[in-house]
Design a protein around this motif. Structure first.
Motif, short mmCIF file in Angstrom:
data_model
loop_
_atom_site.label_atom_id
_atom_site.label_comp_id
_atom_site.label_asym_id
_atom_site.label_seq_id
_atom_site.Cartn_x
_atom_site.Cartn_y
_atom_site.Cartn_z
N ARG A 44 9.22 6.70 -10.58
CA ARG A 44 9.77 5.32 -10.39
C ARG A 44 9.93 5.26 -8.90
N ASP A 45 11.04 6.12 -8.40
CA ASP A 45 11.68 5.99 -7.36
C ASP A 45 10.81 6.27 -6.10
N LYS A 53 16.77 11.29 -6.93
CA LYS A 53 17.94 11.88 -7.37
C LYS A 53 17.62 13.24 -7.79
N ASP A 54 16.73 13.23 -8.74
CA ASP A 54 16.33 14.70 -9.24
C ASP A 54 14.88 14.34 -9.78
N ASP A 56 12.27 15.43 -13.04
CA ASP A 56 11.97 15.80 -14.28
C ASP A 56 10.59 16.01 -14.54
N ARG A 124 10.05 6.82 -24.46
CA ARG A 124 10.93 6.49 -23.22
C ARG A 124 11.46 5.29 -23.28
N ASN A 129 9.85 3.57 -16.32
CA ASN A 129 10.24 5.03 -16.55
C ASN A 129 9.26 5.84 -17.15
N ASP A 168 19.02 3.40 -29.99
CA ASP A 168 19.81 4.17 -29.27
C ASP A 168 20.42 2.91 -28.34
N ARG A 174 21.61 1.07 -19.96
CA ARG A 174 20.51 1.58 -18.94
C ARG A 174 19.59 0.26 -18.59
N LYS A 177 22.03 -1.06 -15.87
CA LYS A 177 22.17 -0.29 -14.97
C LYS A 177 20.87 -0.74 -13.95
N PHE A 178 19.60 -0.54 -14.61
CA PHE A 178 18.64 -0.91 -13.54
C PHE A 178 18.37 -2.29 -13.10
N ARG A 181 20.82 -1.82 -10.21
CA ARG A 181 20.39 -1.07 -8.84
C ARG A 181 19.21 -1.35 -8.39
N ARG A 215 28.87 6.80 -13.59
CA ARG A 215 27.87 6.99 -12.57
C ARG A 215 27.46 5.76 -11.89
P1 ATP Z 1 18.48 8.02 -12.78
O1 ATP Z 1 17.95 7.81 -11.42
O2 ATP Z 1 19.64 7.35 -12.82
O3 ATP Z 1 18.52 9.46 -13.06
P2 ATP Z 1 16.42 8.16 -14.73
O4 ATP Z 1 15.46 6.80 -15.23
O5 ATP Z 1 15.74 9.27 -14.11
O6 ATP Z 1 17.47 7.16 -13.72
P3 ATP Z 1 17.65 9.90 -16.61
O7 ATP Z 1 18.86 9.61 -17.34
O8 ATP Z 1 17.71 10.89 -15.57
O9 ATP Z 1 17.35 8.41 -16.01
O10 ATP Z 1 16.38 10.09 -17.49
C1 ATP Z 1 15.31 10.44 -17.24
C2 ATP Z 1 14.09 9.80 -17.96
O11 ATP Z 1 14.12 10.05 -19.55
C3 ATP Z 1 13.95 8.20 -17.72
O12 ATP Z 1 13.25 7.78 -16.75
C4 ATP Z 1 13.32 7.99 -19.19
O13 ATP Z 1 11.98 7.92 -19.31
C5 ATP Z 1 13.92 8.89 -20.16
N1 ATP Z 1 15.05 8.26 -20.73
C6 ATP Z 1 16.46 8.43 -20.52
N2 ATP Z 1 17.36 7.98 -21.26
C7 ATP Z 1 16.59 7.54 -22.29
C8 ATP Z 1 16.84 6.81 -23.49
N3 ATP Z 1 18.16 6.59 -23.91
N4 ATP Z 1 16.10 6.55 -24.52
C9 ATP Z 1 14.78 6.76 -24.07
N5 ATP Z 1 14.32 7.33 -22.90
C10 ATP Z 1 15.24 7.65 -22.13
#
Ligand code: ATP
Ligand code: MG
Length: 395
Positions: A44-45, A53-54, A56, A124, A129, A168, A174, A177-178, A181, A215
């Motif tokens: 996404r970023d 940021k990291d 996965d 997800r 995401n 959840d 979230r 948050k998005f 952000r 955060r």
């Molecule tokens: P950030 O930039 O804040 O890290 P992120 O989208 O990478 O945002 P993470 O918490 O690192 O958020 O989670 C990584 C991925 O895992 C998300 O992009 C999403 O696909 C999935 N994810 C995270 N939390 C959930 C959730 N509560 N339910 C479903 N999928 C989730």
């Protein structure tokens, strides 16, 4: 279901923008015959032109298989088994494709059943995401329409929003948050579902919610996040005392503090950030008590009141770590040492033997940033603190 493939050249991600260690992990897994993609926030970023940021990674390899391939790998987690591949301080998180119960309304307790790549996307949270990036041919694999949603700047839930928020409730946070952000628009049915499911947030883990809130305080988008949280009626559930304070027309006091921390170049400690939410409320409380004049507001009384307010503020939902509570109470109390209610004669700039007094000063700096009239006093306290530190270091 057939995913939509965006081949190399048709999208904006260039291999050279991707962290080389993440690429190494992807390529090594591929070499061993496994499917492995970059997934989630990093894709996404990168598409948005932001620095992730990291990174996965989702793979067909099981955690033990990942461990046997990388020397620098640690398996973690009980609820989710994840592999952490370490490169110095950097961690690349590698997770096996997993399925989730996309249609049930129940809270998720365990979701560690392996799945295929499509199932891994479907569990997800939001379409933006849910994209995979395949480093082998530099394509984007899209099962959920996330690519177009990024272009259109839309936040859309994967699956049925109601069910997904009930499973959840942290997903609602979230979503906000998005929105804060990325400044994306929340798709209509997701907004509706959030408004209906808001109270469910109280069923989620307080530790997870606290982590998301902290955060966001550190994110540079704290002001918008809290504004949206209040507007969506979520704050009433999470922090009712704060929500009421804001509703009573004290918006400006809270949001100005958040605005200040959003501009910080160097992030402050978490207790200092949380104090921004409490101080306007606390100082009003102390002003009222002191106006009543029934007792002298010496620091001992102020400290008791600080603990009282900290407990009220976070109840009934948050289970706060004791140290965090003590730190906040101490920051709040110390403000009345730094700017006493009554003029103090004599040794005004004496630095107390209070642990973490530097946090109290650090918070005072934020107050001074807001109220230029405090700036001079603030620098004098800082000099007094530094000369005391120097003295201590010489002993
Ligand atoms: P950030 O930039 O804040 O890290 P992120 O989208 O990478 O945002 P993470 O918490 O690192 O958020 O989670 C990584 C991925 O895992 C998300 O992009 C999403 O696909 C999935 N994810 C995270 N939390 C959930 C959730 N509560 N339910 C479903 N999928 C989730
Ligand atoms: Mg992430």
């Amino acid at each position: 279901m057939q995913p939509h493939i965006y081949p190399k050249g048709s999208h904006s991600i260039s291999k050279k923008d991707i962290d080389k260690d993440a690429l190494y992990v992807l390529e090594t897994l591929n070499k061993h015959g496994f499917t492995a993609y970059l997934v989630g926030g990093s894709v996404r970023d990168l598409l948005l032109g932001h620095k992730p940021k990291d990174y996965d990674i989702s793979t067909s390899a099981k955690p033990e298989e990942v461990k046997s391939i990388f020397k620098n790998c640690l398996l973690i987690g009980r609820r989710f088994r994840l592999a952490h591949v370490r490169f110095g301080p950097k961690i690349i998180e590698v997770a096996t494709f997993r399925a989730g119960d996309t249609d049930t309304n129940a809270l998720i307790i365990r979701d560690n059943t392996w799945g295929n790549e499509e199932e891994d996307v479907m569990r997800r949270d939001f379409t933006i995401n849910g994209l995979f990036y395949d480093a082998a041919n530099e394509s984007i694999i899209d099962y959920v329409g996330g690519y177009k949603d990024i272009q259109k700047q839309i936040l859309r839930v994967i699956g049925t929003p109601h069910a997904r928020f009930r499973q959840d409730p942290v997903r609602m946070l979230r979503l906000i948050k998005f929105r804060a952000r990325l400044a994306f628009t929340i798709e209509e049915s997701a907004m509706q579902a959030m408004l209906e499911c808001r109270p469910e947030i109280l069923k989620s883990s307080s530790a997870r919610v606290l982590e998301e809130v902290l955060r966001m305080l550190e994110s540079g988008h704290a002001e918008t996040f809290f504004r949206y949280l209040a507007d969506a009626g979520m704050l009433t559930h999470l922090l009712p005392v704060l929500a009421e304070f804001i509703e009573k027309d004290h918006k400006k006091e809270i949001f100005s503090f958040l605005h200040i921390i959003d501009q910080l170049e160097e992030m402050k400690e978490r207790p200092v950030l949380l104090s921004c939410l409490l101080f306007p409320l606390f100082s009003r409380h102390i002003a009222i008590l002191s106006d009543k004049g029934s007792r002298r507001m010496h620091l001992g009384v102020i400290q008791d009141e600080a603990f009282f307010i900290v407990n009220e503020f976070f109840s009934p939902f948050f289970v706060m770590p004791r140290k965090l509570k003590t730190d906040i109470a101490s920051i709040l109390t110390s403000q009345y040492r730094l700017t006493p209610l009554e003029r103090v004669k004599g040794r005004f700039f004496r630095i107390p033997r209070v642990a973490d007094f530097d946090q109290a000063l650090s918070f005072f700096q934020l107050r001074a940033d807001m109220e230029p009239g405090l700036q001079d006093l603030c620098s004098r306290w800082h000099s007094a603190y530094q000369s005391q530190e120097k003295k201590h270091n010489h002993l």
